[in-house]
Each structure stands twice: as structure tokens, then as C-alpha cells.
Design a protein around this motif. Structure first.
Motif, PDB file in Angstrom:
ATOM      1  N   GLN A 133      -7.750  17.492   3.894  1.00  0.00           N
ATOM      2  CA  GLN A 133      -7.176  17.248   5.230  1.00  0.00           C
ATOM      3  C   GLN A 133      -6.317  18.401   5.750  1.00  0.00           C
ATOM      4  OE1 GLN A 133      -5.652  13.064   4.569  1.00  0.00           O
ATOM      5  NE2 GLN A 133      -5.800  13.050   6.793  1.00  0.00           N
TER       6      GLN A 133
ATOM      7  N   LEU B 170      10.135   0.959  10.528  1.00  0.00           N
ATOM      8  CA  LEU B 170       9.173   0.276   9.634  1.00  0.00           C
ATOM      9  C   LEU B 170       9.867  -0.904   8.957  1.00  0.00           C
ATOM     10  CD1 LEU B 170       7.312   3.199   7.792  1.00  0.00           C
ATOM     11  CD2 LEU B 170       6.280   1.540   9.338  1.00  0.00           C
TER      12      LEU B 170
ATOM     13  N   ARG C 174       2.020  16.975  -1.502  1.00  0.00           N
ATOM     14  CA  ARG C 174       1.834  18.320  -0.924  1.00  0.00           C
ATOM     15  C   ARG C 174       2.461  18.399   0.457  1.00  0.00           C
ATOM     16  NH1 ARG C 174      -3.045  18.176   0.599  1.00  0.00           N
ATOM     17  NH2 ARG C 174      -3.841  20.287   0.423  1.00  0.00           N
ATOM     18  N   LEU C 175       2.756  17.227   1.086  1.00  0.00           N
ATOM     19  CA  LEU C 175       3.256  17.232   2.480  1.00  0.00           C
ATOM     20  C   LEU C 175       4.767  17.395   2.530  1.00  0.00           C
ATOM     21  CD1 LEU C 175       1.441  14.056   3.856  1.00  0.00           C
ATOM     22  CD2 LEU C 175       0.637  16.386   3.877  1.00  0.00           C
TER      23      LEU C 175
ATOM     24  N   TRP D 182       4.316   0.269  12.133  1.00  0.00           N
ATOM     25  CA  TRP D 182       3.447  -0.031  10.980  1.00  0.00           C
ATOM     26  C   TRP D 182       2.012   0.334  11.304  1.00  0.00           C
ATOM     27  CZ3 TRP D 182       3.221  -2.286   6.054  1.00  0.00           C
ATOM     28  CH2 TRP D 182       4.475  -2.453   5.444  1.00  0.00           C
TER      29      TRP D 182
ATOM     30  N   ILE E  46      10.206   3.516   1.721  1.00  0.00           N
ATOM     31  CA  ILE E  46      10.221   4.920   2.163  1.00  0.00           C
ATOM     32  C   ILE E  46      11.027   5.764   1.185  1.00  0.00           C
ATOM     33  CG2 ILE E  46      10.974   6.472   4.007  1.00  0.00           C
ATOM     34  CD1 ILE E  46       8.433   4.815   4.634  1.00  0.00           C
TER      35      ILE E  46
ATOM     36  N   VAL F  45       8.884   6.332  -1.748  1.00  0.00           N
ATOM     37  CA  VAL F  45       7.832   7.313  -1.440  1.00  0.00           C
ATOM     38  C   VAL F  45       8.409   8.724  -1.528  1.00  0.00           C
ATOM     39  CG1 VAL F  45       6.419   8.222   0.459  1.00  0.00           C
ATOM     40  CG2 VAL F  45       6.384   5.780  -0.037  1.00  0.00           C
TER      41      VAL F  45
ATOM     42  N   LEU G 172      -2.583   6.155   7.142  1.00  0.00           N
ATOM     43  CA  LEU G 172      -2.874   5.808   5.755  1.00  0.00           C
ATOM     44  C   LEU G 172      -4.392   5.638   5.587  1.00  0.00           C
ATOM     45  CD1 LEU G 172      -2.025   5.105   2.942  1.00  0.00           C
ATOM     46  CD2 LEU G 172      -1.181   2.932   3.741  1.00  0.00           C
TER      47      LEU G 172
ATOM     48  N   PHE H  91      11.368   6.899   9.942  1.00  0.00           N
ATOM     49  CA  PHE H  91      10.594   5.689   9.594  1.00  0.00           C
ATOM     50  C   PHE H  91      11.449   4.428   9.628  1.00  0.00           C
ATOM     51  CE2 PHE H  91       7.076   8.303   8.689  1.00  0.00           C
ATOM     52  CZ  PHE H  91       7.595   9.472   8.145  1.00  0.00           C
TER      53      PHE H  91
ATOM     54  N   MET I 268      -5.339   4.371  -3.011  1.00  0.00           N
ATOM     55  CA  MET I 268      -3.934   4.441  -2.535  1.00  0.00           C
ATOM     56  C   MET I 268      -3.142   5.352  -3.461  1.00  0.00           C
ATOM     57  SD  MET I 268      -1.860   3.300  -0.253  1.00  0.00           S
ATOM     58  CE  MET I 268      -0.273   4.060  -0.112  1.00  0.00           C
TER      59      MET I 268
ATOM     60  N   VAL J 172      -3.923   8.900  -2.640  1.00  0.00           N
ATOM     61  CA  VAL J 172      -3.233   9.291  -1.388  1.00  0.00           C
ATOM     62  C   VAL J 172      -1.801   9.701  -1.714  1.00  0.00           C
ATOM     63  CG1 VAL J 172      -2.232   8.370   0.753  1.00  0.00           C
ATOM     64  CG2 VAL J 172      -4.631   7.916   0.208  1.00  0.00           C
TER      65      VAL J 172
ATOM     66  N   LEU K 263       3.083  -4.659   2.307  1.00  0.00           N
ATOM     67  CA  LEU K 263       1.966  -4.930   3.224  1.00  0.00           C
ATOM     68  C   LEU K 263       1.766  -6.434   3.339  1.00  0.00           C
ATOM     69  CD1 LEU K 263      -0.231  -3.865   5.004  1.00  0.00           C
ATOM     70  CD2 LEU K 263      -1.729  -3.816   3.053  1.00  0.00           C
TER      71      LEU K 263
ATOM     72  N   CYS L 144       1.543   4.063  11.189  1.00  0.00           N
ATOM     73  CA  CYS L 144       1.434   4.583   9.809  1.00  0.00           C
ATOM     74  C   CYS L 144       0.156   4.116   9.134  1.00  0.00           C
ATOM     75  CB  CYS L 144       2.650   4.155   8.991  1.00  0.00           C
ATOM     76  SG  CYS L 144       4.144   5.002   9.508  1.00  0.00           S
TER      77      CYS L 144
ATOM     78  N   PHE M 279       4.354  14.782   9.208  1.00  0.00           N
ATOM     79  CA  PHE M 279       3.939  13.518   9.855  1.00  0.00           C
ATOM     80  C   PHE M 279       3.777  13.803  11.342  1.00  0.00           C
ATOM     81  CE2 PHE M 279       3.664   9.100  10.621  1.00  0.00           C
ATOM     82  CZ  PHE M 279       4.562   8.708  11.597  1.00  0.00           C
TER      83      PHE M 279
ATOM     84  N   PHE N 235      -5.609  -3.783  12.260  1.00  0.00           N
ATOM     85  CA  PHE N 235      -5.688  -2.788  11.186  1.00  0.00           C
ATOM     86  C   PHE N 235      -7.100  -2.238  11.079  1.00  0.00           C
ATOM     87  CE2 PHE N 235      -2.139  -3.036   7.841  1.00  0.00           C
ATOM     88  CZ  PHE N 235      -1.217  -2.772   8.824  1.00  0.00           C
TER      89      PHE N 235
ATOM     90  N   TYR O 134      -9.204  -0.240   5.935  1.00  0.00           N
ATOM     91  CA  TYR O 134      -7.954  -0.553   5.256  1.00  0.00           C
ATOM     92  C   TYR O 134      -8.006  -1.967   4.711  1.00  0.00           C
ATOM     93  CZ  TYR O 134      -3.149  -0.669   4.062  1.00  0.00           C
ATOM     94  OH  TYR O 134      -1.989  -0.772   3.343  1.00  0.00           O
TER      95      TYR O 134
END
Ligand SMILES: CC(C)CCC(=O)N[C@H](Cc1ccc(NC(=O)CCc2ccc(Cl)cc2)cc1)C(=O)N1CCC(C)CC1
Length: 277
Positions: free
Chosen positions: A43, A148, A124-125, A74, A154, A157, A81, A145, A115, A118, A241, A77, A135, A256, A260
Motif C-alpha cells: 500500500q 472513536l 511501518r506507519l 468508526w 487506540i 494500538v 481497515l 481518534f 487483522m 494489518v 467491534l 476507520c 492516517f 460496513f 469486513y
């Protein structure tokens, strides 16, 4: 005459799949194909992210994100996702060992592993110097965020990403680690566990091969520790979720992206009763 044709074709087909399988026993061949697949489906390139690393959101832009409603943010995001998951599906499809597994086993591995991959790639981001994540084209801090309404997720993450960045993995190491996270013979509901085990072992061989080549054998056990943290972070995603889809059923079940729902909506959620394979 007619009945002889299939026989001739049959050995050819098995010869191809046999040759395909053989490539697992040559770590260089296997590593090269996994690294190529990672590069083609990642990506964005790390050097592109480096160039953008000081592009931060303005106060007004942060305010705009914080003014979004919970279900709006949500959904925003979830779309990203799902996008990230689709690239992971592409990554998996280009791994020779994955392709020779049965359709059902491929779906079972993706359902449980995409997931997690991901979240591995996502590290890497991150720019760990200012605790921001790439983002919507810029680098965002956790405050972006806020709407959310899942600050603990978060934080988890971001913490996970810091842990991954601390290992300073190369793209090749991330590629092999991602393949190992995905091709996991301990996943539930596998038809041919033995075959998945064989492919998993060859990917493990590939990863130890490049870690040895990079003179970083000590990384292997750290990567296995990361896999345990990954599993709990993934569990937290699923838990949030479920909370979200109960709180905002309309958004969750109709808006959604279908992929997903297919990958993450466990049967338990959709069909009350025992979760079956
Ligand atoms: C340019 C490419 C290389 C980008 C590849 C990439 O990894 N994109 C990820 C995908 C992503 C998106 C959201 C999350 N999780 C959350 O938002 C937690 C709440 C939650 C849980 C579940 C649902 Cl359905 C919705 C919201 C995880 C990962 C991405 O866009 N990110 C990274 C993580 C932050 C939190 C958001 C921005």
C-alpha cells in the motif's frame, strides 16, 4: 481414448503442485517470493512515509475529526481497515505455500490472521519520535481518534506499534514475519492441518534463514513474544467491534464494507448458538 486424457493430465498437475511445494525447501526461493509479494501489496513504501513524517494535522483539522460522531469516525476507520485487509488478502494469495492450501483453509487462515497482519504492517506507519500514525495522508496523534470512544484500544494500538518499531525490522523481516503470522497451523477449523504445518515450518525456516543472514538470531524469540501481544490486541479489536455493533447496529450491519463483515463478523455474532467451524 477419452478416459486416458485425464490420467496424463493428472500426473502433470500433481508434478506442478509438487514442484510448487518443493520451492519451500529452498529458503532463498521462498523468501524471495514472500518479500516480492509484501512489496507489491504494502500500500505504501517506507521511503514515501519518511518524506511525509512531519506533515501533521492542524488544530482545525484535529477539531474536525473530534467533532465527528462515534459511528461516523468508526465507519471512517472501518473503511481504512477493510482497505488494509484487502491488501493483506492479496499478499497471502501471492505466497506459493498459501495458494496450494484448500480454499476453506485459506479462508480460515485469513479470517483469523488478516487483522493480525494489518497490525504488523501498520507499525511501518508510525513515527515514534512524536507518537503519530499515518492516517488520511498526514501523521495523527492519539487525540485525532478521540471520537472513536475507545481510547484504551487506540493506546494499545500505539503501544504495540512502538514495540514493533523498537525491533527495527527490515522490510524483508516484516514480510517473512507477516507470512508466519498468517500461516499458523494452530488456527481453529483447519481441514488439512498437516499441510498447513508443512508450509508454516518452511516459512519459519525462511525467517530464521534471513535473521541468521542479518546476524540477528536473537530477534526470533522477540518476534514470538510479539505474536502473543498481537493476538491480544486483535482480541481487543474484536471486543470493541462487538461493543460498537451492539451500540450502532445499523452502521455495523449495513454500512460496513461487506469484506469486513465476511472476515470479522464471527458466526457467534450473526447466529446465536454454538460457534461452529
Ligand atoms: C497507507 C497504508 C499502509 C495503511 C495501512 C493500514 O494499516 N491502515 C490502518 C488500518 C487500520 C484502521 C483502523 C484500525 N483500528 C482502529 O481504528 C481502532 C478502532 C476500530 C476498530 C475496528 C473498526 Cl471496524 C474500526 C475502528 C487499525 C488499522 C489505518 O488506517 N490506521 C492505523 C491505525 C489507526 C488507529 C487508524 C489509521
Amino acid at each position: 481414448r477419452q478416459d486416458r486424457t485425464p490420467q496424463v493430465l493428472q500426473p502433470m498437475a500433481s508434478a506442478y503442485s509438487f514442484a510448487g511445494e518443493l520451492s519451500f525447501f529452498f529458503p532463498d526461493e521462498l523468501c524471495a517470493s514472500i518479500v516480492r509479494s509484501h512489496r507489491e501489496t504494502s500500500q505504501c513504501r517506507v521511503e514515501d512515509l519518511q518524506a511525509l513524517r512531519w506533515k501533521l494535522f492542524s488544530r482545525e483539522e484535529i477539531q474536525a475529526y473530534q467533532n465527528k460522531s462515534v459511528d461516523e469516525m468508526w465507519q471512517h476507520c472501518a473503511i481504512r481497515l477493510t482497505d488494509a485487509v484487502q491488501y493483506v488478502v492479496e499478499f497471502a494469495k501471492h505466497i506459493p505455500g498459501f495458494r496450494i492450501l484448500s480454499q476453506n483453509d485459506q479462508i480460515a487462515l485469513l479470517k483469523m490472521g488478516s487483522m493480525e497482519v494489518v497490525l504488523v504492517r501498520m507499525s511501518r506507519l508510525f513515527n515514534t519520535e512524536n507518537n503519530t500514525v499515518f492516517f488520511d495522508g498526514k501523521f495523527a496523534g492519539t487525540e485525532v481518534f478521540k471520537s472513536l470512544a475507545c481510547g484504551d484500544l487506540i493506546t494499545a494500538v500505539f503501544d504495540f506499534a512502538h514495540g514493533m518499531c523498537a525491533l527495527k525490522l527490515t522490510e524483508q523481516q516484516i514480510a517473512l514475519f507477516s507470512a508466519l503470522v498468517l500461516i499458523n497451523a494452530d488456527r481453529p477449523c483447519l481441514e488439512d492441518r498437516g499441510r498447513v504445518q508443512r508450509v508454516q515450518r518452511s516459512v519459519e525456516l525462511g525467517l530464521t534463514h534471513i535473521l541468521h543472514r542479518d546476524n540477528q538470531d536473537s530477534l526470533m524469540h522477540k518476534l514470538y513474544q510479539r505474536m502473543a501481544v498481537l493476538r491480544s490486541l486483535c482480541g481487543l479489536h474484536m471486543e470493541k467491534l462487538r461493543w460498537f455493533s451492539q451500540r450502532y447496529p445499523l452502521t455495523a450491519h449495513s454500512l460496513f464494507p461487506p469484506l469486513y463483515k465476511e472476515l470479522f463478523a464471527s458466526e457467534a455474532e450473526l447466529l446465536p448458538g454454538p460457534t461452529h467451524c
